[in-house]
Design a protein around this motif. Structure first.
Motif, PDB file in Angstrom:
ATOM      1  N   SER A  91      41.378  42.362  40.472  1.00  7.55           N
ATOM      2  CA  SER A  91      42.022  43.443  39.730  1.00  7.55           C
ATOM      3  C   SER A  91      43.077  44.170  40.555  1.00  7.55           C
ATOM      4  N   GLY A  92      42.988  44.006  41.880  1.00  9.80           N
ATOM      5  CA  GLY A  92      43.932  44.687  42.758  1.00  9.80           C
ATOM      6  C   GLY A  92      43.535  46.095  43.108  1.00  9.80           C
ATOM      7  N   ARG A 182      50.834  38.685  50.032  1.00  7.12           N
ATOM      8  CA  ARG A 182      49.518  39.315  50.197  1.00  7.12           C
ATOM      9  C   ARG A 182      48.789  39.394  48.862  1.00  7.12           C
ATOM     10  N   THR A 183      49.532  39.679  47.794  1.00  3.26           N
ATOM     11  CA  THR A 183      48.915  39.787  46.467  1.00  3.26           C
ATOM     12  C   THR A 183      48.381  38.437  46.006  1.00  3.26           C
ATOM     13  N   ILE A 184      49.174  37.391  46.184  1.00  2.00           N
ATOM     14  CA  ILE A 184      48.747  36.051  45.785  1.00  2.00           C
ATOM     15  C   ILE A 184      47.501  35.636  46.568  1.00  2.00           C
ATOM     16  N   MET A 185      47.498  35.890  47.869  1.00  2.23           N
ATOM     17  CA  MET A 185      46.365  35.507  48.698  1.00  2.23           C
ATOM     18  C   MET A 185      45.109  36.286  48.303  1.00  2.23           C
ATOM     19  N   THR A 186      45.267  37.571  48.018  1.00  2.00           N
ATOM     20  CA  THR A 186      44.119  38.380  47.617  1.00  2.00           C
ATOM     21  C   THR A 186      43.520  37.870  46.315  1.00  2.00           C
ATOM     22  N   GLY A 190      39.952  36.126  45.827  1.00  2.00           N
ATOM     23  CA  GLY A 190      39.044  36.740  44.859  1.00  2.00           C
ATOM     24  C   GLY A 190      38.410  35.698  43.955  1.00  2.00           C
ATOM     25  N   MET A 191      39.199  34.711  43.528  1.00  2.00           N
ATOM     26  CA  MET A 191      38.657  33.633  42.695  1.00  2.00           C
ATOM     27  C   MET A 191      37.639  32.798  43.456  1.00  2.00           C
ATOM     28  N   VAL A 192      37.969  32.466  44.714  1.00  2.00           N
ATOM     29  CA  VAL A 192      37.033  31.693  45.539  1.00  2.00           C
ATOM     30  C   VAL A 192      35.727  32.458  45.721  1.00  2.00           C
TER      31      VAL A 192
END
Length: 214
Positions: A91-92, A182-186, A190-192
């Motif tokens: 969700s960020g 950073r957003t893409i990696m987070t 999160g999915m993993v």
């Protein structure tokens, strides 16, 4: 070495302790330090993280037995904690279980301005919080024999070593890491982490409620 467990452990530790996701937090906590002082803080953070992970690995199962908690009960509770953290990453907005409440964050900011942040809040609760502790205990409970224990240890050591490199060169890496990256990696981590959490929940519930399995 148990290769399957090694890959699973690498994914789990990297997702929950991701040095690149935690890098902006470290830079914010050490923004007033000279580069040499910042590197010393990074080294203390990595050392404290390694020691705390080792202590959890050595004593986690024993503490569960002391409190009369089975590994399957802990697996369900830990899965819920990890799922909460994962949903926060997706969700960020973050998760108070991993990053602390608003009041705790305010205290962390005061700590950063006045004293060493290598143990609190960087090591605990940022890097070795409830999610990391759960991951260590559950993965070691899944290890079968020496090969399994070695696989989990190698995965944990590899992620901590990567963290050491990232934090040592925090200034340079942070300069080249965009907000988009950073957003893409987070989100990806999160999915993993959510998938790992669901696996923990499923395994724990099947053991506690055998009727679900069949």
């Amino acid at each position: 070495m148990d290769t399957a467990l090694l890959v699973k452990a690498l994914g789990a530790f990297f997702a929950i302790m991701n040095p690149f996701v935690n890098l902006p937090i470290f830079l914010g906590m050490t923004s007033g330090q000279e580069p040499a002082s910042q590197r010393r803080t990074a080294h203390r953070t990595v050392l404290a993280t390694a020691i705390m992970c080792a202590v959890v690995a050595a004593t986690g199962s024993g503490l569960l037995r002391l409190f009369g908690v089975s590994i399957d009960e802990f697996r369900v509770a830990g899965g819920l904690v990890l799922l909460t953290i994962a949903l926060g990453m997706l969700s960020g907005h973050g998760s108070s279980a991993h990053e602390g409440s608003g009041e705790e964050k305010a205290h962390q900011a005061q700590q950063a301005a006045s004293s060493d942040v290598s143990f609190y809040p960087m090591t605990f609760p940022m890097l070795v919080g409830p999610g990391t502790i759960t991951t260590i205990v559950v993965l070691y409970s899944q290890a079968s024999g020496a090969e399994g224990y070695v696989a989990v240890f190698v995965a944990m050591a590899a992620v901590i070593a990567l963290m050491g490199v990232v934090l040592h060169f925090a200034g340079s890496i942070g300069h080249h890491m965009s907000l988009t990256l950073r957003t893409i990696m987070t989100r990806l981590m999160g999915m993993v982490l959510a998938a790992i959490a669901v696996g923990m929940l499923a395994a724990g519930l099947k053991a506690l409620l055998p009727g679900l399995a069949g």
